[in-house]
Design a protein around this motif. Structure first.
Motif, short mmCIF file in Angstrom:
data_model
loop_
_atom_site.label_atom_id
_atom_site.label_comp_id
_atom_site.label_asym_id
_atom_site.label_seq_id
_atom_site.Cartn_x
_atom_site.Cartn_y
_atom_site.Cartn_z
N SER A 158 0.85 -1.19 0.00
CA SER A 158 0.00 0.00 0.00
C SER A 158 0.88 1.24 0.00
O SER A 158 1.83 1.34 0.79
CB SER A 158 -0.89 0.00 1.25
OG SER A 158 -1.64 1.21 1.34
N ILE A 159 0.59 2.15 -0.90
CA ILE A 159 1.38 3.38 -0.99
C ILE A 159 0.46 4.53 -1.37
O ILE A 159 -0.43 4.39 -2.21
CB ILE A 159 2.54 3.21 -2.01
CG1 ILE A 159 3.46 4.42 -2.00
CG2 ILE A 159 2.01 2.92 -3.41
CD1 ILE A 159 4.76 4.19 -2.76
N ASP A 160 0.63 5.67 -0.69
CA ASP A 160 -0.18 6.86 -0.95
C ASP A 160 0.64 7.91 -1.68
O ASP A 160 1.85 8.05 -1.45
CB ASP A 160 -0.70 7.45 0.36
CG ASP A 160 -1.68 6.52 1.07
OD1 ASP A 160 -2.20 5.60 0.42
OD2 ASP A 160 -1.91 6.72 2.28
N VAL B 116 -2.81 3.56 -3.66
CA VAL B 116 -2.55 2.48 -4.61
C VAL B 116 -2.13 1.23 -3.83
O VAL B 116 -1.28 1.30 -2.94
CB VAL B 116 -1.45 2.86 -5.61
CG1 VAL B 116 -1.20 1.71 -6.58
CG2 VAL B 116 -1.83 4.12 -6.38
N LEU B 117 -2.75 0.11 -4.16
CA LEU B 117 -2.38 -1.18 -3.59
C LEU B 117 -2.00 -2.12 -4.71
O LEU B 117 -2.62 -2.11 -5.78
CB LEU B 117 -3.54 -1.76 -2.78
CG LEU B 117 -3.96 -0.95 -1.56
CD1 LEU B 117 -5.31 -0.31 -1.81
CD2 LEU B 117 -4.00 -1.81 -0.30
N LYS C 271 -0.36 -9.81 -11.76
CA LYS C 271 -0.17 -8.60 -10.97
C LYS C 271 -1.53 -7.94 -10.80
O LYS C 271 -2.30 -7.79 -11.75
CB LYS C 271 0.78 -7.62 -11.65
CG LYS C 271 1.02 -6.35 -10.81
CD LYS C 271 1.93 -5.37 -11.52
CE LYS C 271 2.12 -4.11 -10.69
NZ LYS C 271 2.94 -3.11 -11.40
N LEU C 272 -1.81 -7.55 -9.57
CA LEU C 272 -3.04 -6.84 -9.24
C LEU C 272 -2.69 -5.45 -8.76
O LEU C 272 -1.79 -5.30 -7.91
CB LEU C 272 -3.80 -7.60 -8.14
CG LEU C 272 -4.97 -6.87 -7.48
CD1 LEU C 272 -6.08 -6.59 -8.49
CD2 LEU C 272 -5.50 -7.69 -6.31
N GLN C 273 -3.37 -4.45 -9.28
CA GLN C 273 -3.13 -3.07 -8.85
C GLN C 273 -4.46 -2.32 -8.80
O GLN C 273 -5.23 -2.35 -9.76
CB GLN C 273 -2.17 -2.36 -9.81
CG GLN C 273 -1.82 -0.93 -9.40
CD GLN C 273 -0.69 -0.37 -10.23
OE1 GLN C 273 0.37 -0.98 -10.37
NE2 GLN C 273 -0.90 0.80 -10.81
#
Length: 211
Positions: A139-141, A154-155, A180-182
């Motif tokens: 997880s990144i913002d 974004v995950l 890959k899942l995003q």
């Protein structure tokens, strides 16, 4: 006295063997020799992702753009926008299947920062448990433009056919292909981010298609 040609043969042979071996290893890690024909059934399953899941409805679907397809060499992919019928929040989800090397090395922190966004804090791991699996995603913002607070969540993670993992080096997994899942969505200030709420509804459906 200069060394004879015969005395040079062994070092030359060793150097040649190392060069060939490194090329084979790089090609294997990059998925250079993977066959797309063998993945037709897996690719077809991606079309079976539901258009409705809980409070979420499919708004639109589009193919991967040519530049991304050339870079990632996907066998199959789907990029969709879903909307929550109660809140109006939209999220974008991408599911990709392709050779391990290209799929593993392109991460959102590289992609989004190249478009002018900035990471707000180091990435962390989020857990999403379903009846069938235990998924772990990065997880990144991101902050966009001159924002002081993050507005985009974004995950992402990878799977070789089982649970998704927030892996550091999926390129070195002992598998030819990776999913890959995003998921990207807004940060609204609610207790649960829309991207995380979406994943709770989405993962039980997706995991049935990739196992």
């Amino acid at each position: 006295m200069p060394p004879s040609f015969q005395s040079r043969q062994i070092p030359i042979a060793v150097l040649l063997a190392i060069t060939i071996f490194s090329g084979v290893v790089h090609g294997y890690l990059d998925g250079r020799w993977a066959s797309q024909d063998a993945r037709i059934e897996q690719v077809d399953l991606l079309t079976q992702i539901p258009a409705e899941m809980g409070d979420w409805r499919l708004m639109n679907e589009k193919p991967l753009d040519d530049s991304a397809q050339k870079l990632l060499r996907c066998y199959g992919s789907t990029t969709r926008v879903y909307q929550n019928v109660n809140t109006g929040d939209n999220v974008t989800v991408a599911v990709l299947l392709g050779p391990r090397g290209p799929i593993a090395v392109h991460t959102p922190d590289v992609c989004y920062t190249s478009q002018g966004t900035k990471t707000h804090a180091p990435r962390s791991v989020r857990s999403f448990n379903t009846d069938q699996g235990k998924h772990r995603l990065w997880s990144i913002d991101f902050r966009q433009g001159g924002e002081r607070s993050p507005s985009l969540s974004v995950l992402y993670g990878w799977s070789s056919g089982g649970d998704f993992s927030a892996a550091d080096n999926p390129r070195f997994w002992l598998t030819e292909d990776l999913y890959k899942l995003q998921v990207a969505g807004p940060i609204t200030g609610s207790a649960t981010k829309p991207s995380e709420a979406f994943l709770k509804a989405f993962l039980p459906h997706l995991e049935k298609l990739i196992r």
